[in-house]
Design a protein around this motif. Structure first.
Motif, PDB file in Angstrom:
ATOM      1  N   TYR A 141      30.447  27.352 -15.542  1.00  0.00           N
ATOM      2  CA  TYR A 141      29.703  27.491 -16.791  1.00  0.00           C
ATOM      3  C   TYR A 141      30.566  27.313 -18.056  1.00  0.00           C
ATOM      4  O   TYR A 141      30.152  26.599 -18.980  1.00  0.00           O
ATOM      5  CB  TYR A 141      28.990  28.843 -16.823  1.00  0.00           C
ATOM      6  CG  TYR A 141      28.153  29.047 -18.067  1.00  0.00           C
ATOM      7  CD1 TYR A 141      27.039  28.244 -18.311  1.00  0.00           C
ATOM      8  CD2 TYR A 141      28.480  30.013 -19.010  1.00  0.00           C
ATOM      9  CE1 TYR A 141      26.268  28.411 -19.448  1.00  0.00           C
ATOM     10  CE2 TYR A 141      27.723  30.182 -20.152  1.00  0.00           C
ATOM     11  CZ  TYR A 141      26.618  29.386 -20.371  1.00  0.00           C
ATOM     12  OH  TYR A 141      25.866  29.551 -21.496  1.00  0.00           O
ATOM     13  N   GLY A 143      33.086  25.478 -18.612  1.00  0.00           N
ATOM     14  CA  GLY A 143      33.350  24.056 -18.810  1.00  0.00           C
ATOM     15  C   GLY A 143      32.110  23.295 -19.226  1.00  0.00           C
ATOM     16  O   GLY A 143      32.189  22.358 -20.032  1.00  0.00           O
ATOM     17  N   GLU A 144      30.956  23.696 -18.694  1.00  0.00           N
ATOM     18  CA  GLU A 144      29.703  23.018 -19.020  1.00  0.00           C
ATOM     19  C   GLU A 144      29.362  23.123 -20.500  1.00  0.00           C
ATOM     20  O   GLU A 144      28.882  22.167 -21.113  1.00  0.00           O
ATOM     21  CB  GLU A 144      28.572  23.616 -18.187  1.00  0.00           C
ATOM     22  CG  GLU A 144      27.224  22.951 -18.393  1.00  0.00           C
ATOM     23  CD  GLU A 144      27.170  21.537 -17.843  1.00  0.00           C
ATOM     24  OE1 GLU A 144      27.241  20.598 -18.660  1.00  0.00           O
ATOM     25  OE2 GLU A 144      27.072  21.366 -16.619  1.00  0.00           O
ATOM     26  N   SER A 146      31.477  23.741 -22.966  1.00  0.00           N
ATOM     27  CA  SER A 146      32.594  23.405 -23.844  1.00  0.00           C
ATOM     28  C   SER A 146      32.542  21.937 -24.270  1.00  0.00           C
ATOM     29  O   SER A 146      32.204  21.058 -23.475  1.00  0.00           O
ATOM     30  CB  SER A 146      33.923  23.684 -23.136  1.00  0.00           C
ATOM     31  OG  SER A 146      35.006  23.253 -23.928  1.00  0.00           O
ATOM     32  N   ASN A 149      37.140  18.360 -23.395  1.00  0.00           N
ATOM     33  CA  ASN A 149      37.248  17.808 -22.047  1.00  0.00           C
ATOM     34  C   ASN A 149      38.360  18.458 -21.232  1.00  0.00           C
ATOM     35  O   ASN A 149      38.289  18.518 -19.997  1.00  0.00           O
ATOM     36  CB  ASN A 149      37.475  16.296 -22.107  1.00  0.00           C
ATOM     37  CG  ASN A 149      36.174  15.534 -22.313  1.00  0.00           C
ATOM     38  OD1 ASN A 149      35.087  16.102 -22.218  1.00  0.00           O
ATOM     39  ND2 ASN A 149      36.284  14.250 -22.611  1.00  0.00           N
ATOM     40  N   ARG A 152      36.848  21.596 -19.959  1.00  0.00           N
ATOM     41  CA  ARG A 152      35.850  21.187 -18.949  1.00  0.00           C
ATOM     42  C   ARG A 152      36.541  20.816 -17.642  1.00  0.00           C
ATOM     43  O   ARG A 152      36.087  21.179 -16.547  1.00  0.00           O
ATOM     44  CB  ARG A 152      35.046  20.008 -19.480  1.00  0.00           C
ATOM     45  CG  ARG A 152      33.830  19.652 -18.616  1.00  0.00           C
ATOM     46  CD  ARG A 152      33.067  18.480 -19.192  1.00  0.00           C
ATOM     47  NE  ARG A 152      31.796  18.276 -18.513  1.00  0.00           N
ATOM     48  CZ  ARG A 152      30.666  18.867 -18.843  1.00  0.00           C
ATOM     49  NH1 ARG A 152      30.643  19.700 -19.877  1.00  0.00           N
ATOM     50  NH2 ARG A 152      29.558  18.645 -18.163  1.00  0.00           N
ATOM     51  N   GLY A 156      36.156  22.832 -14.262  1.00  0.00           N
ATOM     52  CA  GLY A 156      35.559  22.005 -13.218  1.00  0.00           C
ATOM     53  C   GLY A 156      36.405  22.024 -11.951  1.00  0.00           C
ATOM     54  O   GLY A 156      35.881  22.116 -10.841  1.00  0.00           O
ATOM     55  N   TYR A 207      28.464  16.684 -13.665  1.00  0.00           N
ATOM     56  CA  TYR A 207      29.346  17.558 -14.447  1.00  0.00           C
ATOM     57  C   TYR A 207      30.521  16.779 -15.040  1.00  0.00           C
ATOM     58  O   TYR A 207      30.963  17.049 -16.162  1.00  0.00           O
ATOM     59  CB  TYR A 207      29.855  18.673 -13.532  1.00  0.00           C
ATOM     60  CG  TYR A 207      30.691  19.744 -14.195  1.00  0.00           C
ATOM     61  CD1 TYR A 207      30.100  20.915 -14.661  1.00  0.00           C
ATOM     62  CD2 TYR A 207      32.073  19.597 -14.336  1.00  0.00           C
ATOM     63  CE1 TYR A 207      30.868  21.913 -15.251  1.00  0.00           C
ATOM     64  CE2 TYR A 207      32.836  20.578 -14.927  1.00  0.00           C
ATOM     65  CZ  TYR A 207      32.237  21.746 -15.375  1.00  0.00           C
ATOM     66  OH  TYR A 207      33.006  22.727 -15.971  1.00  0.00           O
ATOM     67  N   LYS A 223      23.149  13.008 -17.088  1.00  0.00           N
ATOM     68  CA  LYS A 223      23.460  14.324 -16.524  1.00  0.00           C
ATOM     69  C   LYS A 223      22.180  15.101 -16.242  1.00  0.00           C
ATOM     70  O   LYS A 223      22.034  15.710 -15.174  1.00  0.00           O
ATOM     71  CB  LYS A 223      24.357  15.114 -17.477  1.00  0.00           C
ATOM     72  CG  LYS A 223      24.775  16.469 -16.933  1.00  0.00           C
ATOM     73  CD  LYS A 223      25.733  17.184 -17.874  1.00  0.00           C
ATOM     74  CE  LYS A 223      25.028  17.656 -19.133  1.00  0.00           C
ATOM     75  NZ  LYS A 223      25.895  18.529 -19.955  1.00  0.00           N
TER      76      LYS A 223
END
Length: 273
Positions: A141, A143-144, A146, A149, A152, A156, A207, A223
């Motif tokens: 979550y 990373g999703e 944010s 990268n 993320r 991830g 993702y 996505k």
């Protein structure tokens, strides 16, 4: 990142896929509810869990659908032009993660229940897989949501560790259990291993889109579509396969039940297997 604008085609694509998921989850739950009496009691826990999973998913997709409609608006007549981000509104990505936090552990329970393994084996699998599922969702979550990268990528990678562990354990356990399953469902359960890999594999691909230099509204739409398709396969279609397995195992366990449920033409062939 959530885009500032969508074309009409992009808006319609997300809109229609979200609607498709709602219909798939809702009516799969309705079908399974009416089908509970068509399987033996020992397999009803798995189907009851499947109903709950599809119900939770349908509810959250209603929320996602409403959030999407509120987040993007158009001033064009009939919505025939582009859509822009609404002032004071934002698309809530959190709904998906709340849904997954509830449904992923239940999906694992659903599969374990239908295999009808020894109680000790079941309990061990449930504990290990539930913990791994919770870690996978919780770690994914940050990373999703944010826009960085780097963050993320870090989260991830961290969430991929329990993700890979879950798939490894499920694939191995399904493979080990095939010999003890009725002949009528071995092929289905064998193929189910690959369906799990295929459907669950869509989630990390969706993702990772921003990390693959696929950015902007196209990546965001891809996505949403990817997550939607994966949820249909991993929940609704998966549930229907579990229901089929429960039916076949019910016939194998109780020939009299099979004679009542099946047509005169089908019963002899199924009972002979």
């Amino acid at each position: 990142m959530i885009p500032d604008a969508l074309t009409q085609g992009q808006f319609d694509t997300v809109y229609n896929f979200l609607s498709l998921v709602i219909a798939a989850q809702l009516f799969t739950a309705v079908f399974l509810t009416f089908g509970l009496s068509r399987i033996l009691p020992r397999y009803r826990l798995a189907i009851t869990v499947a109903i709950v999973v599809c119900g939770i998913a349908a509810y959250h997709y209603f929320r996602i659908f409403d959030s999407f409609k509120a987040a993007f608006v158009s001033d064009s007549v009939g919505g025939a032009g582009g859509y822009t981000a609404a002032v004071g509104e934002s698309f809530n990505e959190g709904y998906r993660y709340v849904d997954w936090l509830l449904t992923v552990p239940l999906l694992l329970l659903e599969l374990i229940a239908i295999l009808a393994l020894a109680r000790k084996v079941q309990n061990g699998l449930i504990v290990r897989l539930m913990v791994a599922a919770g870690l996978m969702i919780i770690l994914g979550y940050p990373g999703e949501i944010s826009g960085d990268n780097g963050i993320r990528g870090i989260f991830g990678l961290l969430s991929t560790i329990p993700f890979a562990y879950i798939l490894f354990v499920l694939f191995r356990q399904l493979s080990k259990s095939l010999a003890s399953q009725p002949a009528s469902v071995r092929g289905t359960l064998s193929r189910l291993r690959y369906l799990l890999l295929l459907s669950w594999g869509v989630y990390p691909i969706a993702y990772l889109l921003p990390l693959l230099n696929i950015a902007g509204s196209d990546a965001w739409v891809a996505k949403q579509v990817g997550y939607s398709v994966a949820d249909i396969v991993a929940k609704a279609i998966y549930a229907l396969i579990i229901f089929y397995v429960a039916r076949m195992k019910s016939y194998d366990d109780d020939p009299e039940f099979a004679r009542v449920e099946l047509s005169k033409e089908d019963a002899p062939a199924v009972l002979a297997k």
